[in-house]
Design a protein around this motif. Structure first.
Motif, PDB file in Angstrom:
ATOM      1  N   LEU A  23      21.843-128.854 -78.975  1.00 39.11           N
ATOM      2  CA  LEU A  23      22.701-129.442 -79.988  1.00 39.11           C
ATOM      3  C   LEU A  23      21.808-129.967 -81.107  1.00 39.11           C
ATOM      4  CD1 LEU A  23      25.693-130.082 -80.521  1.00 39.11           C
ATOM      5  CD2 LEU A  23      25.325-132.283 -79.411  1.00 39.11           C
ATOM      6  N   LYS A  24      22.043-129.528 -82.334  1.00 39.36           N
ATOM      7  CA  LYS A  24      21.177-129.911 -83.455  1.00 39.36           C
ATOM      8  C   LYS A  24      21.238-131.408 -83.732  1.00 39.36           C
ATOM      9  CE  LYS A  24      21.372-125.486 -85.893  1.00 39.36           C
ATOM     10  NZ  LYS A  24      21.855-124.794 -87.101  1.00 39.36           N
ATOM     11  N   ASP A  25      22.437-131.978 -83.701  1.00 35.59           N
ATOM     12  CA  ASP A  25      22.628-133.407 -83.948  1.00 35.59           C
ATOM     13  C   ASP A  25      23.162-134.031 -82.666  1.00 35.59           C
ATOM     14  OD1 ASP A  25      23.484-135.960 -84.634  1.00 35.59           O
ATOM     15  OD2 ASP A  25      24.686-135.320 -86.344  1.00 35.59           O
ATOM     16  N   ALA A  26      22.348-134.859 -82.026  1.00 37.50           N
ATOM     17  CA  ALA A  26      22.698-135.445 -80.717  1.00 37.50           C
ATOM     18  C   ALA A  26      23.960-136.293 -80.762  1.00 37.50           C
ATOM     19  CB  ALA A  26      21.530-136.273 -80.190  1.00 37.50           C
ATOM     20  N   THR A  27      24.423-136.662 -81.955  1.00 36.13           N
ATOM     21  CA  THR A  27      25.619-137.504 -82.057  1.00 36.13           C
ATOM     22  C   THR A  27      26.895-136.704 -82.338  1.00 36.13           C
ATOM     23  OG1 THR A  27      25.311-137.903 -84.422  1.00 36.13           O
ATOM     24  CG2 THR A  27      24.219-139.440 -82.908  1.00 36.13           C
ATOM     25  N   THR A  28      26.794-135.386 -82.372  1.00 37.92           N
ATOM     26  CA  THR A  28      27.957-134.540 -82.651  1.00 37.92           C
ATOM     27  C   THR A  28      29.063-134.809 -81.626  1.00 37.92           C
ATOM     28  OG1 THR A  28      26.564-132.818 -83.595  1.00 37.92           O
ATOM     29  CG2 THR A  28      28.760-132.149 -82.881  1.00 37.92           C
ATOM     30  N   GLU A  29      30.282-134.914 -82.125  1.00 37.24           N
ATOM     31  CA  GLU A  29      31.436-135.198 -81.270  1.00 37.24           C
ATOM     32  C   GLU A  29      31.822-133.965 -80.460  1.00 37.24           C
ATOM     33  OE1 GLU A  29      36.143-136.479 -81.724  1.00 37.24           O
ATOM     34  OE2 GLU A  29      34.889-136.335 -83.512  1.00 37.24           O
ATOM     35  N   ILE A  30      32.140-134.193 -79.190  1.00 31.98           N
ATOM     36  CA  ILE A  30      32.654-133.136 -78.311  1.00 31.98           C
ATOM     37  C   ILE A  30      34.174-133.195 -78.377  1.00 31.98           C
ATOM     38  CG2 ILE A  30      32.757-132.272 -75.931  1.00 31.98           C
ATOM     39  CD1 ILE A  30      29.945-132.124 -77.313  1.00 31.98           C
TER      40      ILE A  30
END
Length: 149
Positions: free
Chosen positions: A101-108
């Motif tokens: 995941l490029k941005d660890a904070t991306t919403e699932i």
């Protein structure tokens, strides 16, 4: 007829909070809990549609089940694992690739097929992944990432 499914083992790297934190300790894997059957935990995966290639299936299923599209991940194509097991007396093949995941904070964003998700370090991921073959794939993915970094 044999069943065939494909998916991605999604991982993220957390920023080390302490300088003593080893690279292996900042890797977390995404597991989704199914909303059907025995509510098992698994990476996003699904059956190959007619005329669809395996990697396209893995990317499509990841977007459908976790809301993550190809632009949000870095695919690691050199890590590809195939597991074979039996479901309802039929052989089933599942192919997994690894993707960061490029941005660890991306919403699932879960689909109706899943009721929960969790980001887990390897020991916890293996505890939730009931199946031995999936545990082995997670361990191999973790080892691959530790060697690469």
């Amino acid at each position: 007829m044999a069943l065939r499914a494909c998916g991605l083992i999604i991982f993220r790297r957390l920023k080390p909070e302490a300088p003593t934190l080893k690279a292996a300790d900042n890797i977390e894997f995404l597991l989704l809990q199914t909303s059907y059957g025995i509510h098992h935990w698994t990476p996003p995966k699904g059956h190959v549609d007619p005329g669809e290639d395996d990697l396209t299936t893995a990317l499509r299923e990841t977007e459908e089940e976790a809301g993550l599209n190809a632009s949000q991940i870095n695919l690691i194509e050199e890590f590809r694992k195939e597991i074979v097991y039996t479901v309802k007396n039929k052989p089933k093949t599942v192919i997994y690739w690894l993707a960061e995941l490029k941005d660890a904070t991306t919403e699932i964003k879960l689909s109706s097929e899943h009721q929960a998700f969790s980001w887990l370090q390897l020991p916890e991921a293996c505890k939730l992944a009931d199946y031995q073959d999936l545990q082995e794939v997670l361990k191999e993915a973790h080892q691959f990432l530790c060697i690469k970094t």
